[in-house]
Design an enzyme around this catalytic site. Sequence first.
Site, PDB file in Angstrom:
ATOM      1  N   CYS A  97      42.407  37.330  36.004  1.00  0.00           N
ATOM      2  CA  CYS A  97      42.499  37.904  37.356  1.00  0.00           C
ATOM      3  C   CYS A  97      41.611  37.174  38.349  1.00  0.00           C
ATOM      4  CB  CYS A  97      42.144  39.393  37.329  1.00  0.00           C
ATOM      5  SG  CYS A  97      40.393  39.726  37.133  1.00  0.00           S
TER       6      CYS A  97
ATOM      7  N   LYS B  74      36.012  39.008  41.416  1.00  0.00           N
ATOM      8  CA  LYS B  74      34.571  38.977  41.621  1.00  0.00           C
ATOM      9  C   LYS B  74      33.938  40.223  41.006  1.00  0.00           C
ATOM     10  CE  LYS B  74      34.951  36.725  46.154  1.00  0.00           C
ATOM     11  NZ  LYS B  74      34.596  36.850  47.576  1.00  0.00           N
TER      12      LYS B  74
END
Length: 350
Positions: free
Chosen positions: A18, A21
Site C-alpha cells: 500500500c 505512511k
Amino acid sequence: MSTAEPVKLTSLSSKGGCGCKIGPADLMQVIRSLPPTVPNPDLLVGLDTSDDAGVYRLNDELALVQTVDFFTPIVDDPYSFGQIAAANALSDIYAMGGKPLTVLNIVAFPISTLDKSILADILRGAGDKVKEAGATLVGGHSIDDKEPKFGLAVTGLVHPDKVRTNAGAKPGDKLILTKPIGVGIMTTSIKKDQLSAEETLRVTAVMATLNKTAAEIMEPYDVHACTDVTGFGLMGHALEMAKGSGAGITLSHGSVPVLPRVRELAEQGFVPGGTKNNYAHVEADITFPDSLDQIDRYILCDAVTSGGLLISVNPHQSEQLLADLRQAGVEASLIGTVTAENAGHIVVEA
C-alpha cells in the site's frame, strides 16, 4: 522483467504494497515527545503545519525545498515501481511551488535473493522520471534488506516569496484536484490479482505522472495554498489545509474524480489498512451526508501514492486555471470551496 522466473514484487512487501505512511496521529505523538528545536528565522516551513516539504531561506531571492519519501513495492513491474517512487518524491517539491534540482536514491534491496537486474530496472525507471523533471541525480545510499524499498531525497529551489504552503487557503477560494483518487484500493487489488492488465496500466500511469505540468501551469495564478494528495488521502490532506489555514472546507462528493471500478473493488473488501486508519483519524472533523455509506467514505479517505495537487485558488481565476490544466492534459476537477465557517472542519456535500 529480465529474470528467468518473474518475481511478484508486491508479495515481498509486508505492508501489502500500500505504500502507506505512518498515521498522522501516531506521527505527531512521536514528534511532540521530542525536545523543541531551536527557532531559526530562515526556516520558512518546518514541522508546524504538517506540510509537504521543508523550506529554508538562503537569501532574499532563494530558498531550498527539501523532502524525502520511500516505500515498498506497490506494483510488480520494477521499472514502473521506480517511476512511481520518483514521481511521488518529486511531487512534494512541486506542491511547495518549487523546482526540483538534485536527488539522492534511497535503496533497500535483498541483493542475495533477487536478481540484480530488478534493482537496475527500478533505478532506470526512477532515473527517467528524474530526467523528465529536469533534476540531476547526484548519488544515494543502499542497504541489504529482506524487503525491497525505494525512494528519493529531493532538493529544490523556490523564491522565498513564492512558497506555496498548505496553510494559506482563504475563504471563497475554489479547490482543484489534479488526479483521480482510489489508488490505494487499486494497488491493494493488484496484490490480490483483481485488476486486468489494462486497469493496472491505467493506475500505474496515474501514479507515474509528474505533477510538473500542473505546478508550472498554476505558477502565475493567485494560488493561496497547495498540497499533494498522498498517504493521508484526500480528506486527510484537505483537513490539514483547513486546520493550517484556520478555515473550513466544503467538498462536493459528486465532483471528486475516482478511478474506474474503485467502488466495486472496495465493496469486495480490497480496502487497505492505511485507508481505514485515515478514516478513523479524520472522522470526527468531517460532516458526511447520510447518503454516503461507509464505502464512499473510505474512498474519500483512500491512502494515495503519488496523487495529484490540491490547489486553493482565487475564485475569480478558478475556471481559467481549470481550463488551462485540462487543455494541457491534466485530469483536473473543481471539487470544493474554502469557507469562513466551520474552521478546521470539512463538510462533504452529496
